[in-house]
Structure formats: C-alpha cells, structure tokens
Design a protein around this motif. Structure first.
Motif, mmCIF file in Angstrom:
data_model
loop_
_atom_site.group_PDB
_atom_site.id
_atom_site.type_symbol
_atom_site.label_atom_id
_atom_site.label_comp_id
_atom_site.label_asym_id
_atom_site.label_seq_id
_atom_site.Cartn_x
_atom_site.Cartn_y
_atom_site.Cartn_z
ATOM 1 N N LEU A 120 -24.367 24.143 -9.271
ATOM 2 C CA LEU A 120 -23.106 24.317 -8.549
ATOM 3 C C LEU A 120 -23.167 25.611 -7.754
ATOM 4 O O LEU A 120 -23.437 26.671 -8.313
ATOM 5 N N GLU A 121 -22.917 25.505 -6.450
ATOM 6 C CA GLU A 121 -22.992 26.681 -5.584
ATOM 7 C C GLU A 121 -21.768 26.767 -4.685
ATOM 8 O O GLU A 121 -21.306 25.752 -4.170
ATOM 9 N N PRO A 122 -21.278 27.985 -4.470
ATOM 10 C CA PRO A 122 -20.229 28.159 -3.475
ATOM 11 C C PRO A 122 -20.862 28.238 -2.090
ATOM 12 O O PRO A 122 -22.004 28.668 -1.942
ATOM 13 N N VAL A 123 -20.136 27.817 -1.097
ATOM 14 C CA VAL A 123 -20.586 27.963 0.282
ATOM 15 C C VAL A 123 -19.357 28.401 1.067
ATOM 16 O O VAL A 123 -18.234 28.047 0.715
ATOM 17 N N PHE A 124 -19.569 29.204 2.077
ATOM 18 C CA PHE A 124 -18.434 29.795 2.761
ATOM 19 C C PHE A 124 -18.209 29.215 4.144
ATOM 20 O O PHE A 124 -17.855 29.914 5.060
ATOM 21 N N CYS A 125 -18.379 27.947 4.280
ATOM 22 C CA CYS A 125 -17.946 27.108 5.384
ATOM 23 C C CYS A 125 -18.987 26.026 5.601
ATOM 24 O O CYS A 125 -20.176 26.302 5.745
ATOM 25 N N CYS A 129 -13.453 22.270 8.584
ATOM 26 C CA CYS A 129 -12.151 22.887 8.338
ATOM 27 C C CYS A 129 -10.996 21.913 8.542
ATOM 28 O O CYS A 129 -10.015 21.950 7.807
ATOM 29 N N ALA A 130 -11.104 21.017 9.509
ATOM 30 C CA ALA A 130 -10.039 20.046 9.760
ATOM 31 C C ALA A 130 -9.992 18.955 8.700
ATOM 32 O O ALA A 130 -9.027 18.206 8.624
ATOM 33 N N CYS A 131 -11.046 18.877 7.889
ATOM 34 C CA CYS A 131 -11.129 17.850 6.838
ATOM 35 C C CYS A 131 -11.198 18.502 5.457
ATOM 36 O O CYS A 131 -11.865 18.007 4.553
ATOM 37 N N ALA A 132 -10.543 19.624 5.301
ATOM 38 C CA ALA A 132 -10.601 20.378 4.052
ATOM 39 C C ALA A 132 -9.870 19.637 2.933
ATOM 40 O O ALA A 132 -8.946 18.868 3.212
ATOM 41 N N PRO A 133 -10.279 19.859 1.689
ATOM 42 C CA PRO A 133 -11.420 20.666 1.238
ATOM 43 C C PRO A 133 -12.734 19.901 1.386
ATOM 44 O O PRO A 133 -12.758 18.679 1.331
ATOM 45 N N ALA A 134 -13.806 20.651 1.590
ATOM 46 C CA ALA A 134 -15.107 20.061 1.859
ATOM 47 C C ALA A 134 -16.110 20.403 0.769
ATOM 48 O O ALA A 134 -15.992 21.414 0.083
ATOM 49 N N ALA A 135 -17.088 19.526 0.642
ATOM 50 C CA ALA A 135 -18.168 19.722 -0.321
ATOM 51 C C ALA A 135 -19.441 19.120 0.260
ATOM 52 O O ALA A 135 -19.395 18.318 1.200
ATOM 53 N N MET A 136 -20.567 19.513 -0.309
ATOM 54 C CA MET A 136 -21.844 18.933 0.079
ATOM 55 C C MET A 136 -22.610 18.624 -1.203
ATOM 56 O O MET A 136 -22.800 19.494 -2.051
ATOM 57 N N VAL A 141 -22.452 15.552 3.352
ATOM 58 C CA VAL A 141 -21.224 16.336 3.440
ATOM 59 C C VAL A 141 -20.016 15.425 3.228
ATOM 60 O O VAL A 141 -19.988 14.289 3.719
ATOM 61 N N TYR A 142 -19.033 15.925 2.492
ATOM 62 C CA TYR A 142 -17.808 15.190 2.191
ATOM 63 C C TYR A 142 -16.607 16.007 2.649
ATOM 64 O O TYR A 142 -16.540 17.198 2.369
ATOM 65 N N GLY A 143 -15.665 15.357 3.314
ATOM 66 C CA GLY A 143 -14.428 15.992 3.713
ATOM 67 C C GLY A 143 -13.257 15.374 2.969
ATOM 68 O O GLY A 143 -13.371 14.281 2.424
ATOM 69 N N ARG A 144 -12.151 16.121 2.957
ATOM 70 C CA ARG A 144 -10.935 15.674 2.259
ATOM 71 C C ARG A 144 -11.245 15.262 0.828
ATOM 72 O O ARG A 144 -10.829 14.194 0.362
ATOM 73 N N VAL A 145 -11.993 16.089 0.142
ATOM 74 C CA VAL A 145 -12.397 15.788 -1.227
ATOM 75 C C VAL A 145 -11.162 15.801 -2.128
ATOM 76 O O VAL A 145 -10.411 16.779 -2.154
ATOM 77 N N ASP A 146 -10.986 14.700 -2.824
ATOM 78 C CA ASP A 146 -9.880 14.585 -3.772
ATOM 79 C C ASP A 146 -10.459 14.162 -5.125
ATOM 80 O O ASP A 146 -11.682 14.082 -5.295
ATOM 81 N N GLU A 147 -9.597 13.869 -6.075
ATOM 82 C CA GLU A 147 -10.040 13.500 -7.422
ATOM 83 C C GLU A 147 -10.917 12.252 -7.406
ATOM 84 O O GLU A 147 -11.913 12.173 -8.126
ATOM 85 N N HIS A 148 -10.578 11.271 -6.557
ATOM 86 C CA HIS A 148 -11.374 10.040 -6.460
ATOM 87 C C HIS A 148 -12.786 10.345 -5.931
ATOM 88 O O HIS A 148 -13.781 9.898 -6.492
ATOM 89 N N CYS A 149 -12.858 11.097 -4.859
ATOM 90 C CA CYS A 149 -14.152 11.473 -4.273
ATOM 91 C C CYS A 149 -14.957 12.290 -5.270
ATOM 92 O O CYS A 149 -16.160 12.090 -5.430
ATOM 93 N N LEU A 150 -14.282 13.192 -5.945
ATOM 94 C CA LEU A 150 -14.938 14.021 -6.948
ATOM 95 C C LEU A 150 -15.521 13.157 -8.064
ATOM 96 O O LEU A 150 -16.653 13.376 -8.502
ATOM 97 N N SER A 151 -14.775 12.154 -8.509
ATOM 98 C CA SER A 151 -15.264 11.247 -9.553
ATOM 99 C C SER A 151 -16.516 10.512 -9.093
ATOM 100 O O SER A 151 -17.467 10.347 -9.867
ATOM 101 N N GLU A 152 -16.540 10.090 -7.836
ATOM 102 C CA GLU A 152 -17.724 9.413 -7.295
ATOM 103 C C GLU A 152 -18.933 10.353 -7.251
ATOM 104 O O GLU A 152 -20.049 9.955 -7.587
ATOM 105 N N MET A 153 -18.704 11.600 -6.836
ATOM 106 C CA MET A 153 -19.802 12.566 -6.799
ATOM 107 C C MET A 153 -20.328 12.841 -8.207
ATOM 108 O O MET A 153 -21.533 12.928 -8.419
ATOM 109 N N MET A 154 -19.451 12.980 -9.168
ATOM 110 C CA MET A 154 -19.855 13.244 -10.552
ATOM 111 C C MET A 154 -20.655 12.060 -11.110
ATOM 112 O O MET A 154 -21.640 12.256 -11.815
ATOM 113 N N ALA A 155 -20.255 10.841 -10.767
ATOM 114 C CA ALA A 155 -20.999 9.663 -11.199
ATOM 115 C C ALA A 155 -22.404 9.674 -10.577
ATOM 116 O O ALA A 155 -23.387 9.344 -11.257
#
Length: 159
Positions: A120-125, A129-136, A141-155
């Motif tokens: 797990l790493e932090p990244v500073f952009c 930004c228009a699709c926040a919160p973002a993750a990679m 790259v994923y935008g508008r990360v919510d609980e559902h998206c997070l569950s898919e990434m964890m799986a």
C-alpha cells in the motif's frame, strides 16, 4: 524483475545499469528508476556503488532515494495499490477510503501484507482530480473509488 539475487548480483547488474546511463545529464534519477525496475526496489548495497560511479557521497544518493516516494527500500508485494492523497481526493473522501483499505489489509502506507500480496502506497496525484477519489492498482487507474470499487480491488489482490 528478479527479487532474489545475491549481493554480488545486485552490484554487477547495477554497475551495468549505471554505466549505460551515467552519460546522461543528471543521471541519478534515471539510474535509480532503472535499478528499481530491475530489482523491484533500490537495494541498500547499491547506494555506495551509485555514489562511487557518479562521484557523489553515499549520503547524497541516500537523500535522493528517501526524498522521492516512488523509490522502495524493499521489494513490493505482488500487487501495488496506490491511493491518492492530494487535496481533491481528500475533499471527496480519500482519508476514509485509506482508513478502510488499511483496515481490510491490516497494513499502513509503505507496508506489505504478510502474505506478500499487496503493498500500500500513498501517491500525491494521479491526475484524476475530477474523478476523485482515485486509486491505482498495479498499472490500472480507478476514479470515483467507492466501497463497491474497493471491494472489487480487494478481491483482485487476494486472488
């Protein structure tokens, strides 16, 4: 990427990389990136080799490695999850998202799960930004990360 290599192997391959790139103007960052690409991190025993070849102090090399968050001090897990920590993502809930990810993985930023599955790493952009919160996750790259998206990434990282 070969993560299990003898110290002599680190040095030998690192010297090849350094000698290929040291002719560049400002060669340290390209060299460090190439070494990390090769080994998955910047091994401690390579820092004096870089310093010697570039006629710098070991402290100068260490300073650059520790200043830039992209350089790792140990191999990453099989997957790397980067969470954006920039202001736009924070305003859209990335702090809560980060807390949830840490809870699910049982680790903090700059750590790897005990099974070696995820770092797990932090990244500073991430430039979303228009699709926040973002993750990679790895290179996706994923935008508008919510609980559902997070569950898919964890799986994905647990497969």
């Amino acid at each position: 990427m070969n993560m299990r290599i003898s110290a002599g192997g680190f040095t030998e391959r690192s010297l090849e990389i350094i000698r290929e790139l040291k002719h560049l103007e400002g060669p340290m960052l390209p060299i460090l990136h190439a070494i990390q690409d090769e080994f998955g991190y910047v091994p401690e025993e390579v820092k004096p080799v870089i310093a010697s070849e570039l006629n710098l102090s070991r402290a100068e090399v260490h300073g650059v490695v520790t200043f830039y968050h992209d350089f790792r001090h140990e191999p990453a897990g099989r997957h790397v999850l980067k969470l954006c920590r920039a202001e736009a993502c924070q305003s859209m809930g990335s702090d809560q998202l980060a807390d949830r990810v840490k809870q699910l993985l049982g680790i903090d930023f700059h750590q790897t799960t005990l099974d070696g599955a995820v770092t797990l790493e932090p990244v500073f952009c991430l430039g979303l930004c228009a699709c926040a919160p973002a993750a990679m996750l790895d290179d996706e790259v994923y935008g508008r990360v919510d609980e559902h998206c997070l569950s898919e990434m964890m799986a994905e990282v647990r497969r």
